[in-house]
Design an enzyme around this catalytic site. Structure first.
Site, PDB file in Angstrom:
ATOM      1  N   GLU A  92       0.823  -1.217   0.000  1.00 10.46           N
ATOM      2  CA  GLU A  92       0.000   0.000   0.000  1.00 10.46           C
ATOM      3  C   GLU A  92       0.853   1.262   0.000  1.00 10.46           C
ATOM      4  O   GLU A  92       0.463   2.273  -0.581  1.00 10.46           O
ATOM      5  CB  GLU A  92      -0.934  -0.016   1.221  1.00 10.46           C
ATOM      6  N   THR A 152     -11.842   8.409 -12.955  1.00  8.98           N
ATOM      7  CA  THR A 152     -11.018   7.921 -11.844  1.00  8.98           C
ATOM      8  C   THR A 152     -11.237   6.443 -11.567  1.00  8.98           C
ATOM      9  O   THR A 152     -10.362   5.775 -11.017  1.00  8.98           O
ATOM     10  CB  THR A 152     -11.322   8.754 -10.589  1.00  8.98           C
TER      11      THR A 152
END
Length: 620
Positions: free
Chosen positions: A486, A597
């Site tokens: 992440e 997006t």
């Protein structure tokens, strides 16, 4: 002459004569007058009682059930009721009381029969299986929905507008056999993800593939909005999975309802739902997707009712009440969220003729253009009440290419000691040498920025995109699972490696693969397809389970644990970008399509040739 006797009559003492008294004429006249007077009094009292009963006693047309005990205990009431029109249409005899008793007995028998029937039905229900009961309930629900549709014809049709030129929604089959084989594998992964959701989580927002049941998060409120269905529609269509697309369309038509009491993220619902529905409409031409997108957009508009016009982060779809996340810098709105509403809202104005959508997002642009930009950068938090910046955490929002692009390079982009280009996070006056997986989309962003830039900048931006793509690939390559964490750091001798345990997870994110695809389209360097195939193999090996695909909690562990969530964006973005990476360029060419997006493709609107309602010539 004898003394008159006094006889009681109706409480009055009336004189009369004894039989042996003299019968004078005036005595007889007095007697006749007295008798008439008494008779009149009795008659007037009786009439008064009758009229009182007529006006003040209840009408049996309103009270079908009544207590017959009154008839048994009060003869006078019996007589009065027998004269009341409501109890027998001017009854003339109390014999009708028998019919009322019969009516009451009939009512009692009917209630008794209904009770017995209900008990029998309950016994029959208890004998049925759970599946049979669920089928009956669904049948009843469908019947109710059909009745509602007949009563409510739904929203008025939208005004017809010319469909933008939609080109190259083709098969995109690559000529190379080995590339085609890889693309077919991606298609099979998509089918596994969709079929698992179809079987175990249908109608829920997302899927728990290990528990094999539905899943949701607070960004969708407390409602089952079928986020995975809406998010996956265009991917299914592009991959040619038309039966699966049809199933999704039927669910949208019959079940997608935005009139629910649910507090949702304006940003997430816009990019996933409005973007997904608009893309499905443009690809398939099915009107239902456009109508649903407009219905949802109407529910989001109240979020813009703030002193500044900067929308709240969340809004209740039913009440229209908005608010911001408590953790976002003292109730601020987030630039990365309200800054990415523009594409969808411009298309909404184009399709509906309603200028409100275009005006809302253009107001945001105008407001930001007037605001101070410390170091040439936009802080990430803006208070919608005061119009002031919140916590000074800077992001790269690529609105004005010349000024912001330079500011990003000057303040956020650095090279590590090992020569890796990364984008850091500016916090509290200094740059943190850490890059998030989310920021890896910037490689594709710079590649897009190169297209159309002046010659002296185009090559530079494309090179910058390539360097970021390389860094993000390294973050994958330096893990045990060959999947990226992440977030990863660049200090203390560490290069593109996660340090904290809560940054070592991979939740099926798409940003790295997104950059690979853009870089492939602009350069056709085969390494991007190779890197994409490495990621696809790692996902299939370590994230695939019998019930779908799951994120993993530690990409540095050879025996990772699962987070048991199949994210909707895995179907909307990750698998779509992989499929496009192994397709020919005539599938979704970038001169005709722009991806939002959430990777939902919308046709490019050439606003120089289109007049949008509410727009100004200087803005087009």
């Amino acid at each position: 002459m004898t003394t008159p006797a006094l006889l009681p009559l109706s409480g009055r003492r009336i004189p009369t004569l004894s039989p042996g008294a003299s019968s004078f004429p005036h005595h007889r006249a007095t007697l006749r007058l007295s008798e008439k007077f008494i008779l009149l009094l009795i008659l007037s009292a009786f009439i008064t009682l009758c009229f009182g009963a007529f006006f003040f006693l209840p009408d049996n047309s309103k009270h079908k059930r009544f207590d017959l005990g009154a008839f048994h205990t009060s003869p006078l009431l019996s007589s009065i009721l027998c004269l009341k029109p409501g109890y027998g249409r001017i009854l003339t005899s109390c014999f009708f009381l028998a019919s009322y008793r019969e009516e009451e007995e009939s009512l009692r028998d009917k209630i008794r029969a209904d009770h017995e029937r209900a008990l029998q039905e309950a016994k029959e229900k208890l004998r049925k299986s759970r599946e049979e009961l669920q089928a009956e309930i669904q049948t009843e629900k469908n019947k109710v929905m059909e009745d509602l549709k007949k009563k409510d014809p739904g929203p008025k049709p939208l005004p017809p507008v010319p469909m933008p030129k939609v080109v190259s929604v083709s098969d995109g089959e690559p000529p190379e056999p080995d590339v085609k084989e890889k693309r077919d594998k991606i298609r099979e992964m998509m089918k596994h993800a969709w079929d698992s959701y179809r079987q175990y989580g249908w109608g829920h927002n997302e899927l728990k593939p290990l528990a094999k049941k539905g899943h949701s998060t607070n960004i969708f409120g407390n409602s089952q909005l079928g986020a995975t269905i809406v998010d996956a529609l265009d991917t299914l269509y592009i991959m040619g999975l038309h039966e699966e697309f049809k199933d999704g369309q039927e669910w949208v038509e019959q079940n997608l309802d935005f009139g629910v009491n649910a507090e949702v993220s304006v940003f997430e619902v816009n990019i996933r739902f409005i973007g997904g529905l608009l893309a499905a409409y443009y690809l398939s031409g099915q009107e239902v997707f456009k109508l649903k997108a407009v219905q949802l957009a109407e529910k989001l508009l109240p979020a813009f009712n703030t002193p500044t016009g900067i929308p709240w982060a969340m809004v209740n779809l039913k009440s229209g009440v908005g608010r911001n996340w408590g953790w976002a810098s003292a109730g601020s709105s987030i630039l990365a969220e309200f800054g990415t509403l523009h594409m969808e809202f411009v298309h909404l104005t184009y399709l509906t003729g309603n200028p409100a959508y275009y005006q809302k997002v253009m107001h945001i642009r105008k407001l930001l253009a007037k605001m101070d930009r410390p170091n040439g950068l936009y802080p990430n938090y803006l208070n919608p009440r005061t119009g002031r910046w919140g916590q000074r955490k800077y992001i790269f929002w690529f609105r004005e290419q010349k000024t912001v692009g330079l500011a990003i390079e000057r303040h956020l982009i650095r090279k590590s000691n090992g020569g890796l280009t990364f984008i850091g996070e500016w916090k509290n006056g200094h740059l943190e040498r850490k890059m998030g997986h989310l920021a890896c989309f910037a490689g594709g962003m710079f590649a897009l920025g190169a297209d159309g830039s002046p010659d002296d900048k185009a090559g530079h931006y494309l090179q910058l995109g390539a360097e970021i793509a390389h860094t993000c690939h390294e973050s994958y390559d330096r893990t045990v699972l060959k999947l990226g964490p992440e977030a990863f750091k660049f200090d203390s001798g560490l290069e593109a490696v996660a340090v904290r345990q809560n940054e070592k997870y991979y939740i099926l994110r798409p940003e790295v693969i997104e950059t690979y695809w853009y870089m492939w389209r602009f350069t056709h360097d085969p390494k991007y397809r190779q890197w994409g195939w490495e990621a696809a193999q790692a996902i299939d090996k370590y994230c695939r389970v019998s019930g779908g695909f799951s994120g993993v909690k530690d990409v540095y562990s050879s025996n990772p644990t699962y987070d048991d969530v199949q994210q909707s964006f895995f179907l909307a973005e990750t698998l779509k970008y992989l499929y496009l990476l192994f397709s020919s360029d005539d599938l979704m060419p970038l001169e005709s399509w722009v991806f939002n997006t959430e990777a939902h493709p919308l046709p490019v609107l050439h606003l120089g040739n289109i007049t949008l309602p509410g727009s100004e010539p200087a803005q087009r």
